[in-house]
Scaffold this motif. Structure first.
Motif, PDB file in Angstrom:
ATOM      1  N   GLU A 140       0.844  -1.184   0.000  1.00  0.00           N
ATOM      2  CA  GLU A 140       0.000   0.000   0.000  1.00  0.00           C
ATOM      3  C   GLU A 140       0.885   1.240   0.000  1.00  0.00           C
ATOM      4  O   GLU A 140       1.864   1.319   0.743  1.00  0.00           O
ATOM      5  CB  GLU A 140      -0.924   0.013   1.218  1.00  0.00           C
ATOM      6  CG  GLU A 140      -2.012  -1.046   1.178  1.00  0.00           C
ATOM      7  CD  GLU A 140      -3.001  -0.871   0.041  1.00  0.00           C
ATOM      8  OE1 GLU A 140      -2.995   0.193  -0.609  1.00  0.00           O
ATOM      9  OE2 GLU A 140      -3.774  -1.817  -0.210  1.00  0.00           O
ATOM     10  N   ARG A 191      -7.280  -2.534  -4.259  1.00  0.00           N
ATOM     11  CA  ARG A 191      -8.706  -2.753  -4.551  1.00  0.00           C
ATOM     12  C   ARG A 191      -8.904  -2.992  -6.048  1.00  0.00           C
ATOM     13  O   ARG A 191      -9.647  -3.896  -6.453  1.00  0.00           O
ATOM     14  CB  ARG A 191      -9.526  -1.545  -4.098  1.00  0.00           C
ATOM     15  CG  ARG A 191     -10.987  -1.594  -4.520  1.00  0.00           C
ATOM     16  CD  ARG A 191     -11.748  -0.404  -3.953  1.00  0.00           C
ATOM     17  NE  ARG A 191     -11.153   0.856  -4.324  1.00  0.00           N
ATOM     18  CZ  ARG A 191     -11.398   1.490  -5.474  1.00  0.00           C
ATOM     19  NH1 ARG A 191     -12.224   0.967  -6.360  1.00  0.00           N
ATOM     20  NH2 ARG A 191     -10.817   2.646  -5.737  1.00  0.00           N
ATOM     21  N   THR A 217      -6.522   3.285  -2.923  1.00  0.00           N
ATOM     22  CA  THR A 217      -5.914   1.988  -2.663  1.00  0.00           C
ATOM     23  C   THR A 217      -5.806   1.183  -3.953  1.00  0.00           C
ATOM     24  O   THR A 217      -6.816   0.733  -4.500  1.00  0.00           O
ATOM     25  CB  THR A 217      -6.752   1.204  -1.639  1.00  0.00           C
ATOM     26  OG1 THR A 217      -6.856   1.990  -0.453  1.00  0.00           O
ATOM     27  CG2 THR A 217      -6.108  -0.122  -1.300  1.00  0.00           C
TER      28      THR A 217
END
Length: 279
Positions: A221, A232, A229
């Protein structure tokens, strides 16, 4: 710590607020001395905050300080141009996708595809913002292939649905960490009744250990708090890989379902050109 404590407990609250970073490193005896109160007063203060005791209070305080400092103590750079932001966001997505591509295990994908192809009822499960979004999109993708699919993110509904499943059904869990208790407990319930459990999550996590099939993915991340993000979107891409693979394993069934969907929508907009499925 809004001033609603009793006088001596407020002394503890005031000291803690003024010494957030050091309090988690001292003993209950030391904190009591610094605040000029008794140790039981410190314990009452901790329990009034919902903690089990002083040790639990220190753990929760340290965790909250660590997270908060990422936002409160950061030195923001001057606002960048739109072009620079575009590059930052897209470059992060590209680099995360490359990491994911190198991590994908073809055997895991094949096992998941086989299980998805056989299932009659398919439930995608995710809790939290990112995983909930991915689960919803996954159900939206798979019902178009002629598989009864839905998504859930409520802990009570997760458990209830798991208890209704059987050997012909599948629960698919989505979590970047593999730690949400609601998902782990639900997977155990589904296993108990013979359903297949598949997860897209961090390898060797507790969720991965309780599921029948794991598609392992550990993605970095970006520390930039303002950027979306990237994991995702990579998870969405993995769902697309699975859906496309399932569609190709049962082409006659899926072609007919997709044809019906396109035909039903053409009546609304009249467009017969290739379009995203279902738009």
């Amino acid at each position: 710590m809004d001033g609603s404590f009793k006088a001596r407990e407020q002394q503890v609250a005031t000291y803690v607020l003024n010494n957030l970073e050091s309090v988690s490193q001292i003993s209950v005896n030391s904190l009591a001395k610094f605040c000029d109160v008794s140790e039981p007063t410190v314990i009452r203060f901790c329990r009034k905050l919902g903690c089990d005791g002083f040790r639990d209070f220190k753990i929760q305080l340290a965790q909250n300080v660590a997270v908060s400092m990422q936002y409160l103590s950061r030195s923001d750079k001057p606002a960048t141009s739109t072009d620079s932001t575009i590059d930052q966001v897209l470059d992060a997505l590209i680099s995360t996708t490359e990491v994911a591509k190198n991590q994908i295990n073809h055997d895991e994908i094949s096992r998941a595809v086989d299980a998805l192809t056989r299932t009659k009822t398919l439930i995608f499960c995710g809790v939290g913002g990112g995983s909930t979004t991915v689960a919803f999109d996954a159900a939206n993708r798979f019902f178009r292939l002629g598989i009864t699919a839905l998504s859930l993110n409520d802990a009570y509904l997760l458990r209830m649905h798991a208890a209704t499943l059987g050997p012909d059904d599948l629960m698919f869990f989505i979590s970047s960490t593999g730690t949400p208790r609601a998902l782990i407990d639900t997977a155990k319930i589904a296993n108990q009744y013979g359903a297949t459990t598949v997860c897209l999550t961090k390898p060797n996590s507790e969720l991965a250990q309780v599921c029948t099939i794991t598609v392992g993915m550990e993605l970095p991340e970006d520390p930039d708090i303002y950027k979306p993000t990237a994991s995702r979107l990579v998870f969405l891409a993995v769902i697309d890989i699975l859906a496309a693979s399932v569609a190709r394993k049962m082409p006659e069934k899926t072609k007919e379902k997709l044809r019906r969907i396109r035909a039903s929508l053409t009546a609304l907009h009249g467009n017969t050109d290739p379009q995203p499925i279902g738009d």
